[in-house]
Design a protein around this motif. Sequence first.
Motif, PDB file in Angstrom:
ATOM      1  N   MET A  14       0.729  -1.292   0.325  1.00  0.00           N
ATOM      2  CA  MET A  14      -0.710  -0.302   0.059  1.00  0.00           C
ATOM      3  C   MET A  14       1.320   1.178  -0.369  1.00  0.00           C
ATOM      4  N   LYS A  15       1.713   1.175  -0.965  1.00  0.00           N
ATOM      5  CA  LYS A  15       2.460   2.293  -0.587  1.00  0.00           C
ATOM      6  C   LYS A  15       2.313   4.033  -1.238  1.00  0.00           C
ATOM      7  N   THR A  16       1.029   3.782  -2.049  1.00  0.00           N
ATOM      8  CA  THR A  16       0.338   5.004  -2.968  1.00  0.00           C
ATOM      9  C   THR A  16       0.197   5.703  -1.430  1.00  0.00           C
ATOM     10  N   TYR A  17      -0.823   5.124  -0.613  1.00  0.00           N
ATOM     11  CA  TYR A  17      -1.380   5.885   0.009  1.00  0.00           C
ATOM     12  C   TYR A  17      -0.787   5.556   1.921  1.00  0.00           C
ATOM     13  N   MET A  18       0.667   5.105   1.998  1.00  0.00           N
ATOM     14  CA  MET A  18       1.450   5.023   3.280  1.00  0.00           C
ATOM     15  C   MET A  18      -0.003   4.638   4.105  1.00  0.00           C
ATOM     16  N   LEU A  19      -0.247   3.451   4.007  1.00  0.00           N
ATOM     17  CA  LEU A  19      -1.432   2.936   5.101  1.00  0.00           C
ATOM     18  C   LEU A  19      -1.021   1.316   4.868  1.00  0.00           C
ATOM     19  N   TRP A  20      -1.223   0.474   6.223  1.00  0.00           N
ATOM     20  CA  TRP A  20      -0.926  -0.874   5.998  1.00  0.00           C
ATOM     21  C   TRP A  20      -2.150  -1.407   6.171  1.00  0.00           C
ATOM     22  N   VAL A  21      -1.706  -2.618   6.315  1.00  0.00           N
ATOM     23  CA  VAL A  21      -3.146  -3.897   6.366  1.00  0.00           C
ATOM     24  C   VAL A  21      -2.520  -4.319   7.899  1.00  0.00           C
ATOM     25  N   SER A  79      -3.676   2.902   9.586  1.00  0.00           N
ATOM     26  CA  SER A  79      -3.021   4.301   9.341  1.00  0.00           C
ATOM     27  C   SER A  79      -1.871   4.541   9.309  1.00  0.00           C
ATOM     28  N   GLY A  80      -1.011   3.852   9.939  1.00  0.00           N
ATOM     29  CA  GLY A  80      -0.040   3.713  10.583  1.00  0.00           C
ATOM     30  C   GLY A  80       1.001   2.138  11.260  1.00  0.00           C
ATOM     31  N   PRO A  81       1.637   2.020  10.943  1.00  0.00           N
ATOM     32  CA  PRO A  81       1.958   0.700  12.137  1.00  0.00           C
ATOM     33  C   PRO A  81       1.613   0.353  13.193  1.00  0.00           C
ATOM     34  N   VAL A  82       1.791  -0.276  13.961  1.00  0.00           N
ATOM     35  CA  VAL A  82       1.209  -1.069  15.333  1.00  0.00           C
ATOM     36  C   VAL A  82       1.753  -2.144  15.528  1.00  0.00           C
ATOM     37  N   SER A  83       2.513  -1.745  16.973  1.00  0.00           N
ATOM     38  CA  SER A  83       3.204  -2.669  17.699  1.00  0.00           C
ATOM     39  C   SER A  83       2.464  -3.382  19.156  1.00  0.00           C
ATOM     40  N   ARG A  96       2.136 -10.156   2.757  1.00  0.00           N
ATOM     41  CA  ARG A  96       2.405  -8.956   2.950  1.00  0.00           C
ATOM     42  C   ARG A  96       3.467  -8.573   3.022  1.00  0.00           C
ATOM     43  N   ARG A  97       4.084  -8.875   4.174  1.00  0.00           N
ATOM     44  CA  ARG A  97       5.643  -8.224   4.304  1.00  0.00           C
ATOM     45  C   ARG A  97       5.160  -6.729   4.814  1.00  0.00           C
ATOM     46  N   GLY A  98       6.563  -6.309   4.731  1.00  0.00           N
ATOM     47  CA  GLY A  98       6.564  -4.464   5.440  1.00  0.00           C
ATOM     48  C   GLY A  98       6.232  -4.597   6.323  1.00  0.00           C
ATOM     49  N   SER A  99       4.988  -3.086   6.767  1.00  0.00           N
ATOM     50  CA  SER A  99       5.284  -3.054   7.919  1.00  0.00           C
ATOM     51  C   SER A  99       3.434  -3.406   8.286  1.00  0.00           C
ATOM     52  N   ASN A 100       2.768  -5.094   7.561  1.00  0.00           N
ATOM     53  CA  ASN A 100       1.632  -5.066   8.151  1.00  0.00           C
ATOM     54  C   ASN A 100       1.916  -6.117   9.149  1.00  0.00           C
ATOM     55  N   ILE A 101       0.995  -6.579   8.901  1.00  0.00           N
ATOM     56  CA  ILE A 101       0.925  -7.371  10.650  1.00  0.00           C
ATOM     57  C   ILE A 101      -0.423  -9.103  10.327  1.00  0.00           C
ATOM     58  N   LEU A 102      -0.075  -9.975  11.567  1.00  0.00           N
ATOM     59  CA  LEU A 102      -1.570 -10.124  11.873  1.00  0.00           C
ATOM     60  C   LEU A 102      -1.377 -10.202  12.696  1.00  0.00           C
ATOM     61  N   VAL A 103      -3.085 -10.928  13.734  1.00  0.00           N
ATOM     62  CA  VAL A 103      -3.408 -10.119  14.484  1.00  0.00           C
ATOM     63  C   VAL A 103      -4.055 -11.534  15.553  1.00  0.00           C
ATOM     64  N   MET A 104      -3.983 -12.348  16.566  1.00  0.00           N
ATOM     65  CA  MET A 104      -4.656 -13.140  16.998  1.00  0.00           C
ATOM     66  C   MET A 104      -5.269 -12.861  17.955  1.00  0.00           C
ATOM     67  N   CYS A 105      -6.537 -12.641  17.538  1.00  0.00           N
ATOM     68  CA  CYS A 105      -8.164 -11.990  18.285  1.00  0.00           C
ATOM     69  C   CYS A 105      -8.905 -13.565  18.932  1.00  0.00           C
ATOM     70  N   ASP A 106      -9.481 -12.349  20.062  1.00  0.00           N
ATOM     71  CA  ASP A 106     -10.622 -13.668  20.670  1.00  0.00           C
ATOM     72  C   ASP A 106     -12.274 -13.222  20.846  1.00  0.00           C
ATOM     73  N   ALA A 107     -12.965 -13.686  20.610  1.00  0.00           N
ATOM     74  CA  ALA A 107     -14.613 -12.917  20.134  1.00  0.00           C
ATOM     75  C   ALA A 107     -15.340 -12.970  21.058  1.00  0.00           C
ATOM     76  N   TYR A 108     -16.331 -11.846  21.238  1.00  0.00           N
ATOM     77  CA  TYR A 108     -16.910 -11.343  22.872  1.00  0.00           C
ATOM     78  C   TYR A 108     -18.108 -11.302  21.874  1.00  0.00           C
ATOM     79  N   THR A 109     -19.406 -10.663  23.093  1.00  0.00           N
ATOM     80  CA  THR A 109     -20.528  -9.970  22.665  1.00  0.00           C
ATOM     81  C   THR A 109     -20.137  -8.789  22.239  1.00  0.00           C
ATOM     82  N   PRO A 110     -21.765  -8.285  21.789  1.00  0.00           N
ATOM     83  CA  PRO A 110     -21.568  -6.561  22.185  1.00  0.00           C
ATOM     84  C   PRO A 110     -22.053  -6.161  23.356  1.00  0.00           C
ATOM     85  N   ALA A 111     -21.985  -6.577  24.218  1.00  0.00           N
ATOM     86  CA  ALA A 111     -21.069  -6.535  26.058  1.00  0.00           C
ATOM     87  C   ALA A 111     -20.451  -7.132  26.372  1.00  0.00           C
TER      88      ALA A 111
END
Length: 374
Positions: free
Chosen positions: A32-39, A60-64, A102-117
């Motif tokens: 995503m070089k054109t917009y400097m965004l990260w997936v 909008s940018g890298p997150v660690s 995707r490499r670069g500053s792109n990341i994989l995020v391990m998540c767990d799941a919750y109800t809206p409450a």
Amino acid sequence: MSLLLSDLININLSETTSKVIAEYVCYDVMFMKTYMLWVVHFIRIGGSGMDLRSKARTLSGPVSDPSKLPKWNYDGSSTGQAPGEDSEVILYPQAIFKDPFRRGSNILVMCDAYTPAGEPIPTNNRYKAAKVFSNPAVVAEEPWYGIEQEYTLLQKNVKWPLGWPSGGYPGPQGPYYCGIGADKAFGRDIVDAHYKACLYAGINMSGINGEVMPGQWEFQVGPAVGISAGDELWIARYILERITEIAGAVVTFDPKPIEGDWNGAGAHTNYSTKSMREEGGYEIIKKAIEKLSLKHKEHIAAYGEGNERRLTGKHETANISTFKWGVANRGASVRVGRDTEKEGKGYFEDRRPASNMDPYIVTSMIAETTILGK
């Protein structure tokens, strides 16, 4: 452009780690070089327990730090986790890994799941495990895990092991374990691509090897402390699913993919606590094994679906109805290594978990039984 297996095999690990691979002789890349965004890829476990799924969003940018990531949602009615009239399930980011696809500053995020409450959904085993691993008594013991994940590679269209003749069988087991050669090792390009992709992602992958049944392989994750063992194994499974998708193969974690005189697939779980690793630890190990023996049925019930087809007392397993342990005994429920016995401290291996086990359940249950005495 299309991603090739060779792109993963040729990853330059020095970009992310000082580790190297020692070969013992035995899940269109778009930048995503054109917009400097990260997936970012949000990954979660679906309703069936082994049902990994993912979806992507742009940041909008890298997150660690996972706490800096926004929560997200998905349609739980499509995964059997929520009714259609109230289908929203909320993803909570829990752990971040570098994205080898995707490499670069792109990341994989391990998540767990919750109800809206904000309540964990019933299949959120990570939440339950985190409660165990945050117990002060468990924290003080610094539980280490090393998980040996066995799996079988299948031909996509016929769902028969890779390298096997269609509808037929290869030669008997014997030459395939840690084997080399086109007639013994089937799918090594997938295995090596997965190995390097996991190291790139930041998973503490400690090794790989060909297994006893042809078309079957193993990778080892760890040592990892507490909840991180489950996070790393799930991401490693995700990466493997993605790579086999690219390669046009199928991976199965069935504990007995081929009936008959063929080895099953497990997820042997190596375990130690601070007390076990210190002087006098062997006595602590023996006491822990005794606690496991008293909870054998409870552990077996939680160690994977279809495990009764694997734990027969044959093919390097103990019978599912019997608990036994031994030194260097691969036909035991729990094996203690020779070095542990000799040094009087170390770790032991729970050989009962099936290849399709949930690592959050297995790791937390072992800690709960051996440390908290529950």
